[in-house]
Write a protein that holds these residues in place. Structure first.
Motif, PDB file in Angstrom:
ATOM      1  N   ALA A   1      13.139   7.650  -2.697  1.00  0.00           N
ATOM      2  CA  ALA A   1      13.723   7.386  -4.017  1.00  0.00           C
ATOM      3  C   ALA A   1      12.656   7.454  -5.103  1.00  0.00           C
ATOM      4  CB  ALA A   1      14.400   6.017  -4.025  1.00  0.00           C
ATOM      5  N   GLY A   2      11.423   7.132  -4.720  1.00  0.00           N
ATOM      6  CA  GLY A   2      10.304   7.199  -5.650  1.00  0.00           C
ATOM      7  C   GLY A   2       9.664   8.564  -5.731  1.00  0.00           C
ATOM      8  N   SER A   3      10.334   9.584  -5.163  1.00  0.00           N
ATOM      9  CA  SER A   3       9.906  10.993  -5.222  1.00  0.00           C
ATOM     10  C   SER A   3       8.642  11.288  -4.435  1.00  0.00           C
ATOM     11  CB  SER A   3       9.723  11.437  -6.687  1.00  0.00           C
ATOM     12  OG  SER A   3      10.949  11.335  -7.393  1.00  0.00           O
ATOM     13  N   HIS A   4       8.302  10.426  -3.474  1.00  0.00           N
ATOM     14  CA  HIS A   4       7.180  10.751  -2.592  1.00  0.00           C
ATOM     15  C   HIS A   4       7.658  11.825  -1.621  1.00  0.00           C
ATOM     16  CE1 HIS A   4       3.424  10.184  -0.478  1.00  0.00           C
ATOM     17  NE2 HIS A   4       4.057   9.986   0.665  1.00  0.00           N
ATOM     18  N   PRO A   5       6.938  12.928  -1.444  1.00  0.00           N
ATOM     19  CA  PRO A   5       7.423  14.042  -0.623  1.00  0.00           C
ATOM     20  C   PRO A   5       7.549  13.675   0.852  1.00  0.00           C
ATOM     21  CG  PRO A   5       5.134  14.407  -1.282  1.00  0.00           C
ATOM     22  CD  PRO A   5       5.616  13.228  -2.056  1.00  0.00           C
ATOM     23  N   SER A   6       8.569  14.227   1.486  1.00  0.00           N
ATOM     24  CA  SER A   6       8.785  14.007   2.908  1.00  0.00           C
ATOM     25  C   SER A   6       7.860  14.895   3.723  1.00  0.00           C
ATOM     26  CB  SER A   6      10.243  14.325   3.269  1.00  0.00           C
ATOM     27  OG  SER A   6      10.436  14.342   4.661  1.00  0.00           O
ATOM     28  N   LYS A   7       7.520  14.436   4.930  1.00  0.00           N
ATOM     29  CA  LYS A   7       6.714  15.233   5.851  1.00  0.00           C
ATOM     30  C   LYS A   7       7.574  16.132   6.729  1.00  0.00           C
ATOM     31  CE  LYS A   7       2.864  11.934   6.145  1.00  0.00           C
ATOM     32  NZ  LYS A   7       2.042  11.086   7.049  1.00  0.00           N
TER      33      LYS A   7
ATOM     34  N   ALA B   1       0.836  -1.211   0.000  1.00  0.00           N
ATOM     35  CA  ALA B   1       0.000   0.000   0.000  1.00  0.00           C
ATOM     36  C   ALA B   1       0.866   1.254   0.000  1.00  0.00           C
ATOM     37  CB  ALA B   1      -0.925  -0.016   1.205  1.00  0.00           C
ATOM     38  N   TYR B   2       1.949   1.244   0.800  1.00  0.00           N
ATOM     39  CA  TYR B   2       2.862   2.394   0.818  1.00  0.00           C
ATOM     40  C   TYR B   2       3.526   2.588  -0.550  1.00  0.00           C
ATOM     41  CZ  TYR B   2       2.671   3.003   5.914  1.00  0.00           C
ATOM     42  OH  TYR B   2       2.258   3.264   7.199  1.00  0.00           O
ATOM     43  N   LEU B   3       3.907   1.481  -1.186  1.00  0.00           N
ATOM     44  CA  LEU B   3       4.647   1.582  -2.444  1.00  0.00           C
ATOM     45  C   LEU B   3       3.780   2.086  -3.593  1.00  0.00           C
ATOM     46  CD1 LEU B   3       6.840  -1.650  -2.240  1.00  0.00           C
ATOM     47  CD2 LEU B   3       7.506   0.715  -1.751  1.00  0.00           C
ATOM     48  N   ASN B   4       2.479   2.097  -3.409  1.00  0.00           N
ATOM     49  CA  ASN B   4       1.605   2.689  -4.425  1.00  0.00           C
ATOM     50  C   ASN B   4       1.832   4.192  -4.553  1.00  0.00           C
ATOM     51  OD1 ASN B   4       0.334   0.298  -5.204  1.00  0.00           O
ATOM     52  ND2 ASN B   4      -1.240   0.476  -3.615  1.00  0.00           N
ATOM     53  N   ASN B   5       2.560   4.771  -3.572  1.00  0.00           N
ATOM     54  CA  ASN B   5       2.863   6.204  -3.606  1.00  0.00           C
ATOM     55  C   ASN B   5       4.093   6.528  -4.447  1.00  0.00           C
ATOM     56  OD1 ASN B   5       0.795   7.284  -1.762  1.00  0.00           O
ATOM     57  ND2 ASN B   5       1.856   6.078  -0.209  1.00  0.00           N
ATOM     58  N   LEU B   6       4.766   5.517  -4.998  1.00  0.00           N
ATOM     59  CA  LEU B   6       5.942   5.764  -5.829  1.00  0.00           C
ATOM     60  C   LEU B   6       5.535   6.521  -7.091  1.00  0.00           C
ATOM     61  CD1 LEU B   6       7.792   2.306  -5.616  1.00  0.00           C
ATOM     62  CD2 LEU B   6       8.243   4.375  -4.289  1.00  0.00           C
ATOM     63  N   ARG B   7       6.279   7.581  -7.389  1.00  0.00           N
ATOM     64  CA  ARG B   7       5.971   8.401  -8.559  1.00  0.00           C
ATOM     65  C   ARG B   7       6.867   8.081  -9.746  1.00  0.00           C
ATOM     66  NH1 ARG B   7       5.040  14.475  -5.932  1.00  0.00           N
ATOM     67  NH2 ARG B   7       3.357  13.890  -4.488  1.00  0.00           N
ATOM     68  N   ASN B   8       7.964   7.381  -9.491  1.00  0.00           N
ATOM     69  CA  ASN B   8       8.881   7.028 -10.575  1.00  0.00           C
ATOM     70  C   ASN B   8       9.534   5.685 -10.263  1.00  0.00           C
ATOM     71  OD1 ASN B   8      10.506   9.392  -8.829  1.00  0.00           O
ATOM     72  ND2 ASN B   8      11.653   7.505  -9.102  1.00  0.00           N
TER      73      ASN B   8
ATOM     74  N   LEU C   1      13.842   1.727   5.972  1.00  0.00           N
ATOM     75  CA  LEU C   1      13.839   1.163   4.627  1.00  0.00           C
ATOM     76  C   LEU C   1      12.632   1.653   3.836  1.00  0.00           C
ATOM     77  CD1 LEU C   1      14.691  -0.833   2.398  1.00  0.00           C
ATOM     78  CD2 LEU C   1      13.483  -2.628   3.678  1.00  0.00           C
ATOM     79  N   VAL C   2      11.457   1.613   4.458  1.00  0.00           N
ATOM     80  CA  VAL C   2      10.230   2.030   3.767  1.00  0.00           C
ATOM     81  C   VAL C   2      10.342   3.491   3.335  1.00  0.00           C
ATOM     82  CG1 VAL C   2       7.740   2.386   4.010  1.00  0.00           C
ATOM     83  CG2 VAL C   2       8.811   0.335   4.972  1.00  0.00           C
ATOM     84  N   LEU C   3      10.802   4.344   4.233  1.00  0.00           N
ATOM     85  CA  LEU C   3      10.938   5.766   3.899  1.00  0.00           C
ATOM     86  C   LEU C   3      11.952   5.984   2.787  1.00  0.00           C
ATOM     87  CD1 LEU C   3      10.825   7.398   7.447  1.00  0.00           C
ATOM     88  CD2 LEU C   3       9.079   7.522   5.674  1.00  0.00           C
ATOM     89  N   ALA C   4      13.055   5.231   2.805  1.00  0.00           N
ATOM     90  CA  ALA C   4      14.059   5.360   1.747  1.00  0.00           C
ATOM     91  C   ALA C   4      13.488   4.967   0.390  1.00  0.00           C
ATOM     92  CB  ALA C   4      15.277   4.502   2.087  1.00  0.00           C
ATOM     93  N   LEU C   5      12.656   3.932   0.361  1.00  0.00           N
ATOM     94  CA  LEU C   5      12.012   3.520  -0.884  1.00  0.00           C
ATOM     95  C   LEU C   5      11.097   4.628  -1.405  1.00  0.00           C
ATOM     96  CD1 LEU C   5      11.090  -0.131   0.180  1.00  0.00           C
ATOM     97  CD2 LEU C   5      12.758   0.489  -1.591  1.00  0.00           C
ATOM     98  N   LEU C   6      10.304   5.203  -0.509  1.00  0.00           N
ATOM     99  CA  LEU C   6       9.375   6.264  -0.906  1.00  0.00           C
ATOM    100  C   LEU C   6      10.121   7.504  -1.382  1.00  0.00           C
ATOM    101  CD1 LEU C   6       6.692   5.966   1.925  1.00  0.00           C
ATOM    102  CD2 LEU C   6       6.491   5.184  -0.437  1.00  0.00           C
TER     103      LEU C   6
END
Length: 517
Positions: free
Chosen positions: A98-104, A12-19, A91-96
């Protein structure tokens, strides 16, 4: 590696990957390498934007290692070892990222990171049971994701013991920058930036210089400070909170089982909830700012001076500076800090696997530490100054039932012994006989209570002989308009829930003071 629930949540988290992103795994013939490769493949199977490649070459001189990068770019974030346990979130945050999901993370901190112009190579040595380590790993990972001049590598000390030995690492997290030790213990992104950005203090002072006076200014961001800020802000008055580290001592607490209505939580989680709650209100939060002086001035206002030179003013002040671990103050303690002398058994215990250690203190924290360590180390010696243990009976019974725990009462530690590089033992005096004894060991965990953070207030407010701020039933100190709450005061018991109530009391006391003056 991942059970069905974890796969579902991660997917579900990885669905936020933009690239698309690439995972590169340096493999060898070790069991940990097989685990890391399996983990990488399981992650890739959850989203078609993720690809995996392997190499037999070492990465940064290490293997097994997994790097994470946006497809087509050079990897700047690496995990040396298998990032499970507390590091799975990293690890999860690093994946997001790298996928250009914006940080909070606060935009100002992100902008400050992007503006750094020199090359920074961070290495973080961790243990997977360390609850403070992910904060440091996630901070430098984000820096690497935002700035192409920065790299970040998490290193599991259990997988690379030769490096740990070579660098004499005996406490985690240990953060290295460009090959040199940068810091030990929990550090936030803001704290790291303040150390690597030469202009950080000047920028912070300039940003704070023109702030208008507050109605209530809270000094300290622990449970008492957060509670005070919320209660003050709910009154609709101008409220600020200035803290060296939001969360304070609670950030270092692992299990919390006596916070009424919550059967179990952990310190970092409670701190996150506190910060989220404070931000629901119009509170000016000034984090990573150390207060060096508080004084009354002729106008009736109070001034709060910061280490960077900025001065804030307020009609009332609530001091909620908390407390810190008490030190033994014996020869060798300072010399061997983080070289065998430690204060967090949960973080640093795994580094002493199979070795002999001591716990100083027979209260709840000391006996709990001994029980936790007994499952990791070869033997634990508990040294208690008094002739009885102060810990709860259930904890004492558990400790006494464990074959590798020895409890010595009426023992006064007199010196930490070492070889110049690390701890080799300690010396103590038997208070009943005055005989001196030496215990050979590799680690000493100090658990002897708290010291209030009030040294800078000695010339300001009334203090007890132990340095606690003296308050009345409304949280008022001996100075009009200056209140205090929590572990820095002379309240009878130092508990999270008591500090929260004290913070509310002080805020209501300050509000009453304001409407009457």
């Amino acid at each position: 590696m991942l059970d069905a629930t974890m796969k579902q949540q991660l997917g579900a988290y990885l669905n936020n990957l933009r690239n698309p992103i690439e995972l590169l795994v340096s493999v060898n013939d070790s069991p940990k390498s097989k685990e890391l490769e399996e983990l990488a493949n399981e992650i890739a199977a959850l989203n078609d934007k993720i690809s995996v490649n392997t190499t037999s070459d070492k990465i940064g001189g290490r293997s097994p290692v997994m790097t994470i990068a946006k497809e087509g770019t050079e990897a700047r974030v690496a995990f040396a070892g298998v990032p499970m346990g507390h590091e799975f979130t990293s690890l999860v945050l690093a994946l997001l990222q790298a996928g250009s999901h914006p940080s909070k993370e606060a935009q100002a901190l992100q902008d400050q990171t992007k503006s750094l112009s020199r090359e920074l190579n961070f290495e973080v040595y961790v243990s997977l049971s360390c609850h403070n380590c992910p904060d440091v790993v996630q901070a430098v990972n984000l820096m690497a994701a935002l700035n192409p001049k920065i790299t970040a590598t998490m290193i599991d000390g259990g997988v690379f013991p030769d490096e740990v030995k070579q660098r004499d690492i005996m406490a985690v997290p240990s953060l290295y920058l460009n090959g040199e030790l940068f810091g030990n213990g929990k550090m936030t992104l803001a704290e790291i930036l303040n150390k690597v950005d030469d202009e950080a203090d000047a920028k912070a002072a300039a940003a704070l210089a023109d702030k208008a006076p507050y109605d209530v200014l809270v000094v300290g961001g622990g449970p008492a400070g957060a509670s005070a800020a919320i209660y003050a802000a709910r009154k609709g008055i101008r409220t600020g909170i200035v803290a060296e580290r939001f969360g304070g001592q609670v950030s270092d607490t692992v299990g919390i089982e006596n916070f009424i209505s919550v059967k179990y939580t952990e310190g970092p989680k409670l701190v996150a909830h506190l910060e989220e709650h404070v931000k629901e209100y119009d509170v000016d939060v000034m984090n990573t700012q150390k207060v060096v002086a508080v004084r009354k001035i002729d106008s009736g206002l109070s001034e709060v001076e910061l280490a960077n030179g900025a001065v804030l003013s307020s009609k009332s002040v609530i001091l909620a500076t908390g407390a810190r671990w008490r030190e033994m103050n014996v020869p060798g303690e300072e010399q061997y800090r983080n070289k065998g002398v430690a204060y967090c058994p949960h973080c640093d215990g795994p580094l002493f696997k199979g070795k002999k250690v001591a716990v100083i203190g027979g209260g709840n924290s000391g006996i709990e530490a001994a029980i936790d360590l007994a499952g990791i180390v070869a033997h634990v010696t508990v040294l208690e100054f008094a002739d009885t243990l102060r810990a709860d009976a259930v904890l004492v019974k558990k400790a006494q039932s464990m074959s590798n725990i020895t409890i010595i009462k009426q023992a006064m530690t007199t010196e930490v012994l070492g070889d110049g590089t690390r701890v080799t033992g300690l010396q103590y005096k038997d208070r009943a006989t005055d005989e001196m004894h030496v215990v050979e060991l590799a680690g000493i965990f100090v658990q002897i209570g708290l010291v209030p953070n009030t040294e800078f207030l000695k010339e300001t407010v009334g203090l007890t002989q132990r340095g606690e701020i003296v308050i009345d039933g409304h949280g008022q100190t001996n100075l009009p308009g200056i209140f205090a709450a929590g572990d820095c005061t002379n309240v009878a018991y130092k508990q999270i829930i008591i500090s929260m109530g004290a913070g509310a009391t002080a805020a209501l006391g300050a509000f009453d003071y304001l409407i009457r003056n």
